[in-house]
Design a protein around this motif. Structure first.
Motif, PDB file in Angstrom:
ATOM      1  N   LEU A   1       0.811  -1.221   0.000  1.00 33.71           N
ATOM      2  CA  LEU A   1       0.000   0.000   0.000  1.00 33.71           C
ATOM      3  C   LEU A   1       0.842   1.267   0.000  1.00 33.71           C
ATOM      4  O   LEU A   1       0.294   2.362  -0.111  1.00 33.71           O
ATOM      5  CB  LEU A   1      -0.923   0.019   1.230  1.00 33.71           C
ATOM      6  N   TYR A   2       2.160   1.144   0.141  1.00 34.34           N
ATOM      7  CA  TYR A   2       2.997   2.336   0.218  1.00 34.34           C
ATOM      8  C   TYR A   2       3.139   3.016  -1.139  1.00 34.34           C
ATOM      9  O   TYR A   2       3.178   4.235  -1.225  1.00 34.34           O
ATOM     10  CB  TYR A   2       4.375   1.977   0.776  1.00 34.34           C
ATOM     11  N   ASP A   3       3.244   2.246  -2.200  1.00 28.50           N
ATOM     12  CA  ASP A   3       3.325   2.799  -3.556  1.00 28.50           C
ATOM     13  C   ASP A   3       2.536   1.870  -4.470  1.00 28.50           C
ATOM     14  O   ASP A   3       3.070   0.911  -5.017  1.00 28.50           O
ATOM     15  CB  ASP A   3       4.773   2.923  -4.015  1.00 28.50           C
ATOM     16  N   THR A   4       1.255   2.167  -4.623  1.00 27.09           N
ATOM     17  CA  THR A   4       0.366   1.273  -5.367  1.00 27.09           C
ATOM     18  C   THR A   4       0.753   1.182  -6.838  1.00 27.09           C
ATOM     19  O   THR A   4       0.614   0.127  -7.463  1.00 27.09           O
ATOM     20  CB  THR A   4      -1.088   1.759  -5.239  1.00 27.09           C
TER      21      THR A   4
ATOM     22  N   THR B   1      -2.465   0.842 -12.410  1.00 34.62           N
ATOM     23  CA  THR B   1      -2.350   1.327 -13.795  1.00 34.62           C
ATOM     24  C   THR B   1      -2.873   2.743 -13.969  1.00 34.62           C
ATOM     25  O   THR B   1      -2.697   3.338 -15.039  1.00 34.62           O
ATOM     26  CB  THR B   1      -3.138   0.395 -14.737  1.00 34.62           C
ATOM     27  N   SER B   2      -3.514   3.281 -12.946  1.00 31.02           N
ATOM     28  CA  SER B   2      -4.136   4.600 -13.091  1.00 31.02           C
ATOM     29  C   SER B   2      -3.475   5.682 -12.240  1.00 31.02           C
ATOM     30  O   SER B   2      -3.709   6.866 -12.481  1.00 31.02           O
ATOM     31  CB  SER B   2      -5.626   4.515 -12.723  1.00 31.02           C
ATOM     32  N   LEU B   3      -2.667   5.297 -11.239  1.00 33.25           N
ATOM     33  CA  LEU B   3      -2.049   6.292 -10.362  1.00 33.25           C
ATOM     34  C   LEU B   3      -0.648   6.637 -10.831  1.00 33.25           C
ATOM     35  O   LEU B   3       0.039   5.834 -11.455  1.00 33.25           O
ATOM     36  CB  LEU B   3      -1.986   5.757  -8.918  1.00 33.25           C
ATOM     37  N   LYS B   4      -0.227   7.838 -10.495  1.00 36.29           N
ATOM     38  CA  LYS B   4       1.120   8.272 -10.822  1.00 36.29           C
ATOM     39  C   LYS B   4       2.127   7.578  -9.900  1.00 36.29           C
ATOM     40  O   LYS B   4       1.819   7.284  -8.752  1.00 36.29           O
ATOM     41  CB  LYS B   4       1.241   9.794 -10.674  1.00 36.29           C
ATOM     42  N   PRO B   5       3.327   7.323 -10.375  1.00 34.88           N
ATOM     43  CA  PRO B   5       4.332   6.673  -9.520  1.00 34.88           C
ATOM     44  C   PRO B   5       4.804   7.592  -8.397  1.00 34.88           C
ATOM     45  O   PRO B   5       4.826   8.822  -8.540  1.00 34.88           O
ATOM     46  CB  PRO B   5       5.474   6.351 -10.492  1.00 34.88           C
ATOM     47  N   GLY B   6       5.172   6.971  -7.271  1.00 39.45           N
ATOM     48  CA  GLY B   6       5.708   7.727  -6.142  1.00 39.45           C
ATOM     49  C   GLY B   6       4.671   8.344  -5.240  1.00 39.45           C
ATOM     50  O   GLY B   6       5.008   9.156  -4.373  1.00 39.45           O
ATOM     51  N   ILE B   7       3.394   7.985  -5.406  1.00 42.71           N
ATOM     52  CA  ILE B   7       2.334   8.547  -4.564  1.00 42.71           C
ATOM     53  C   ILE B   7       2.212   7.718  -3.287  1.00 42.71           C
ATOM     54  O   ILE B   7       2.127   6.497  -3.327  1.00 42.71           O
ATOM     55  CB  ILE B   7       0.985   8.566  -5.312  1.00 42.71           C
ATOM     56  N   GLY B   8       2.211   8.379  -2.150  1.00 44.02           N
ATOM     57  CA  GLY B   8       2.127   7.701  -0.867  1.00 44.02           C
ATOM     58  C   GLY B   8       0.713   7.311  -0.510  1.00 44.02           C
ATOM     59  O   GLY B   8      -0.254   7.594  -1.237  1.00 44.02           O
TER      60      GLY B   8
END
Length: 416
Positions: free
Chosen positions: A319-322, A367-374
């Motif tokens: 869950l830290y970086d989906t 597949t829909s979230l930006k990388p590096g989001i907490g």
């Protein structure tokens, strides 16, 4: 305000409602109203953590609750992690059974469900963090989903303490002999202040790990000034001579006797054993006997002190970086992680999430979230659009887990 102004001017000669009993009653009513509002928001969040710490004299225990507040104002959805101080509770002693009774009585009085606790945060005291019959174990027996998370700040403090006591060189480095020498005499302290107008020697503290930095700062930047102060003290006055005069002792000068010690040798029992070489180079001796040894102690203590924290990270790491899950390999690793997380969030027939649904929701989000989001930033679009309910619950529980009890220490500072 007009009533207060008249009372101050002495116009209201009757009841002015400014007595100490009335003031205490008003303060109590305001405090009760604030506490009720906090509890109302906490109950709407459902999941919460409880953070406790005893005062230094062990007469009171401070209570703080942590939860995730979801707000929707003018169509804008927001997520905030809240930690609120609810008060000091008197405790007759610091035993784990007494602390458990105090906590349960507090939750009962506030009409708060014990089954909704998802985190416990205490200092690293033996009466709170033990695994057999102490506070966190007693609460966990009543609610297995009430995860205990050791205070990261206290754990780091214990690592520093262990490192500072690891070798004789470390003990001497953090010694308070200089501070004790100057602080035990007003004259010595005045001489020190003359040479150190902006800095001062500091004592060590077991509760404040940064006290070691404060103790070494004057030696790091003003070692010459401290040396000059010691020289002046030795030249201007000698406390030992004054003490001898007061006690009417004779001035005896003992002859200097040179004592040569024979170096002991370790007996060799086998031919492949060799004698330890004497290290004459100070830099090499410092590196071998202090630096390398200190690194070993710090590495070992970090693993021991933060092992409990690593246990929780292993369950919640998906869950830290989906967005990074789409690159995870092998493919069945996500399924295993979701099943393990669902297992620890289940108590008898009650379960917070469904493992299969959580897996499918995480695949869509990756597949829909930006990388590096907490976790907090991931929760905002999920809650704002009201989808992926299992991920929503898992993220809120993750953000509810306590990290440190530093907020309780702040309460102690306000109390003092």
């Amino acid at each position: 305000m007009e009533h207060l102004h008249r009372a101050k001017q002495g116009e209201n000669k009757g009841h002015h409602y400014l007595g100490k009993e009335t003031q205490n009653e008003i303060i109590h009513l305001i405090g009760s109203n604030i506490t009720n509002n906090i509890l109302l928001v906490m109950k709407s969040a459902k999941y919460y953590s409880i953070i406790l710490d005893c005062t230094p004299d062990i007469s009171k225990v401070a209570v703080i609750v942590r939860f995730v507040q979801e707000t929707r104002l003018d169509g804008v959805y927001d997520v905030r992690i809240r930690e609120h101080f609810l008060g000091f509770l008197p405790v007759p002693d610091s035993s784990s059974s007494t602390l458990t009774q105090v906590v349960l009585k507090f939750l009962e009085d506030k009409k708060t469900l014990l089954c909704n606790i998802r985190g416990q945060g205490y200092d690293n005291g033996a009466n709170m963090k033990g695994k057999k019959s102490d506070l966190q174990k007693r609460i966990s027996d009543m609610n297995k989903r009430a995860f205990y998370v050791p205070c990261s700040s206290h754990s780091l403090n214990l690592v520093v303490n262990d490192a500072a006591m690891s070798s004789k060189y470390a003990v001497l480095m953090f010694s308070t002999s200089l501070y004790d020498f100057f602080s035990s005499s007003v004259r010595r302290w005045n001489v020190l202040k003359k040479y150190l107008p902006n800095l001062s020697l500091k004592p060590l503290s077991d509760r404040r790990w940064e006290s070691r930095i404060d103790a070494l700062t004057p030696l790091r930047f003003q070692i010459g000034a401290i040396y000059d102060a010691l020289v002046q003290i030795s030249e201007e006055f000698d406390d030992s001579k004054e003490l001898a005069t007061e006690l009417e002792l004779e001035d005896l000068t003992l002859p200097c006797v040179s004592i040569s010690r024979r170096r002991s040798k370790k007996p060799i029992h086998f031919t492949y054993e060799g004698r330890d070489e004497t290290i004459d180079d100070p830099a090499k001796r410092y590196k071998i006997e202090f630096y390398y040894y200190l690194l070993d102690i710090v590495t070992t203590c970090l693993d021991e002190r933060f092992n409990e924290l690593k246990y929780h990270c292993d369950y919640f790491d998906s869950l830290y970086d989906t967005s990074d899950l789409k690159n995870a390999a092998p493919p069945d690793s996500l399924d295993t992680k979701c099943r393990n997380l669902a297992a620890i969030l289940q108590d008898h027939e009650s379960s917070d999430i469904d493992a299969l649904e959580l897996r499918e929701e995480l695949k869509v989000l990756s597949t829909s979230l930006k990388p590096g989001i907490g976790p907090k930033e991931t929760l905002k679009p999920i809650g704002g659009h009201r989808f992926c309910p299992n991920v929503n619950v898992a993220l809120r529980i993750l953000l509810t887990l306590p990290v440190t009890v530093a907020s309780v220490e702040t309460g102690f500072s306000k109390l003092e």
